[in-house]
Design an enzyme around this catalytic site. Sequence first.
Site, PDB file in Angstrom:
ATOM      1  N   SER A 152    -106.861  61.554 -23.525  1.00 21.57           N
ATOM      2  CA  SER A 152    -105.979  60.704 -24.553  1.00 21.57           C
ATOM      3  C   SER A 152    -106.121  59.432 -24.829  1.00 21.57           C
ATOM      4  CB  SER A 152    -104.371  60.857 -23.597  1.00 21.57           C
ATOM      5  OG  SER A 152    -104.577  60.151 -22.985  1.00 21.57           O
ATOM      6  N   ARG A 195    -110.790  61.228  -7.480  1.00 19.57           N
ATOM      7  CA  ARG A 195    -109.754  61.937  -8.251  1.00 19.57           C
ATOM      8  C   ARG A 195    -110.898  63.066  -9.542  1.00 19.57           C
ATOM      9  NH1 ARG A 195    -105.349  60.166 -10.370  1.00 19.57           N
ATOM     10  NH2 ARG A 195    -105.611  60.906 -12.399  1.00 19.57           N
ATOM     11  N   GLU A 241    -104.572  56.941 -24.413  1.00 18.01           N
ATOM     12  CA  GLU A 241    -104.330  56.363 -23.183  1.00 18.01           C
ATOM     13  C   GLU A 241    -105.492  56.028 -22.097  1.00 18.01           C
ATOM     14  OE1 GLU A 241    -102.201  58.277 -25.071  1.00 18.01           O
ATOM     15  OE2 GLU A 241    -101.895  56.674 -26.413  1.00 18.01           O
ATOM     16  N   ASN A 242    -105.790  57.529 -21.790  1.00 14.88           N
ATOM     17  CA  ASN A 242    -106.427  57.461 -20.499  1.00 14.88           C
ATOM     18  C   ASN A 242    -108.035  56.167 -20.404  1.00 14.88           C
ATOM     19  OD1 ASN A 242    -106.520  61.092 -20.892  1.00 14.88           O
ATOM     20  ND2 ASN A 242    -105.513  59.838 -19.283  1.00 14.88           N
ATOM     21  N   ASP A 298    -102.704  69.015 -16.696  1.00 14.38           N
ATOM     22  CA  ASP A 298    -102.739  68.175 -15.424  1.00 14.38           C
ATOM     23  C   ASP A 298    -102.804  68.741 -14.824  1.00 14.38           C
ATOM     24  OD1 ASP A 298    -101.663  65.381 -15.775  1.00 14.38           O
ATOM     25  OD2 ASP A 298     -99.363  66.510 -15.697  1.00 14.38           O
ATOM     26  N   GLY A 299    -102.821  67.355 -13.512  1.00 16.91           N
ATOM     27  CA  GLY A 299    -102.598  67.455 -11.380  1.00 16.91           C
ATOM     28  C   GLY A 299    -104.293  67.282 -10.939  1.00 16.91           C
ATOM     29  N   ASN A 300    -104.988  66.852 -12.049  1.00 23.77           N
ATOM     30  CA  ASN A 300    -106.674  67.358 -11.109  1.00 23.77           C
ATOM     31  C   ASN A 300    -106.567  65.815 -10.079  1.00 23.77           C
ATOM     32  OD1 ASN A 300    -107.386  69.094 -13.387  1.00 23.77           O
ATOM     33  ND2 ASN A 300    -108.945  67.261 -14.468  1.00 23.77           N
ATOM     34  N   ARG A 313    -107.321  54.121 -17.606  1.00 24.31           N
ATOM     35  CA  ARG A 313    -107.808  54.212 -15.776  1.00 24.31           C
ATOM     36  C   ARG A 313    -108.677  53.522 -15.642  1.00 24.31           C
ATOM     37  NH1 ARG A 313    -105.944  60.355 -14.787  1.00 24.31           N
ATOM     38  NH2 ARG A 313    -104.630  60.984 -16.103  1.00 24.31           N
ATOM     39  N   ARG A 336     -98.903  73.583 -20.129  1.00 24.96           N
ATOM     40  CA  ARG A 336     -99.215  72.252 -19.230  1.00 24.96           C
ATOM     41  C   ARG A 336     -98.610  72.319 -17.535  1.00 24.96           C
ATOM     42  NH1 ARG A 336     -97.583  65.965 -20.364  1.00 24.96           N
ATOM     43  NH2 ARG A 336     -98.202  65.063 -18.089  1.00 24.96           N
ATOM     44  N   ARG A 343    -104.275  64.716  -8.297  1.00 24.96           N
ATOM     45  CA  ARG A 343    -103.271  65.123  -6.772  1.00 24.96           C
ATOM     46  C   ARG A 343    -104.180  66.050  -6.611  1.00 24.96           C
ATOM     47  NH1 ARG A 343     -98.004  65.990 -10.461  1.00 24.96           N
ATOM     48  NH2 ARG A 343     -99.328  65.329 -12.079  1.00 24.96           N
TER      49      ARG A 343
END
Length: 225
Positions: free
Chosen positions: A58, A26, A60-61, A13-15, A64, A172, A17
């Site tokens: 995921s 992004r 859910e991704n 996670d965090g790509n 995006r 994580r 940001r």
Amino acid sequence: MNGVPRHVAIIMDGNGRWAVGRGRPRLAGHRAGARTLERVLDWCGEAGIEILTVYAFSTENWTRPKSEVAGLMKLLGAFLRDKRGKLLREHVRFRVIGRREDLAPSLVRSIEALESETASFSRQLVVALSYGGRAEIVAAARKFAKLDVQTEESFASCLYAPDLPDPDLVIRTSGEFRISNFLLWQCAYSEFYVTDVLWPDFDRIEFDRALASYARRDRRMGGVK
Ligand code: FPP
């Protein structure tokens, strides 16, 4: 003291940001994240970790922005092309877990070609792609309903990659303390390590810290010592 974990799973996670913090799109963060993944795979080999599972995309991704989804899919295709030689040379088995039916047929063909070329290797890189723990459990439940013997073990045999041992350690990055629908069944007794470091900045020092933290954990698996 625990030894080296056999199976490490990572929520990368965090790509986003990382990129936004640099005034970049992004996707630049995801590209940097793919480079981190390659380094981490090397460190796993050096440390004697047999299986690395990473959460790349995921269920859910898909919500995006279209351009980010397309960019991520392109990056995955490029990863398969560019890393094929390395995986073959270093004897790393490549596998994908997730809803393949959501992916472009050309991407599925590349995935399946690499999976069969590397099938005999024992070190493994498992990429969770269009993956959701709940979707996996629902798919497993459909198969399970047809079994005569219904036990925890036979349920586990209905999951995407039933031969894989559960992850010993889940890492994580970027400081969030949540599981985000990752390996819900398999994480029942995994140890967790959360770091504030953003995935593109995840380095060898942080990797070694995660392993050192795992080594100190008292794993009782619900029993007593
Ligand atoms: C989460 O960061 C990361 C993702 C949704 C994608 C992960 C993909 C990669 C590391 C690269 C591609 C992988 C392979 C196998 C080539 P985020 O975008 O949610 O970051 P944010 O929370 O800072 O916005």
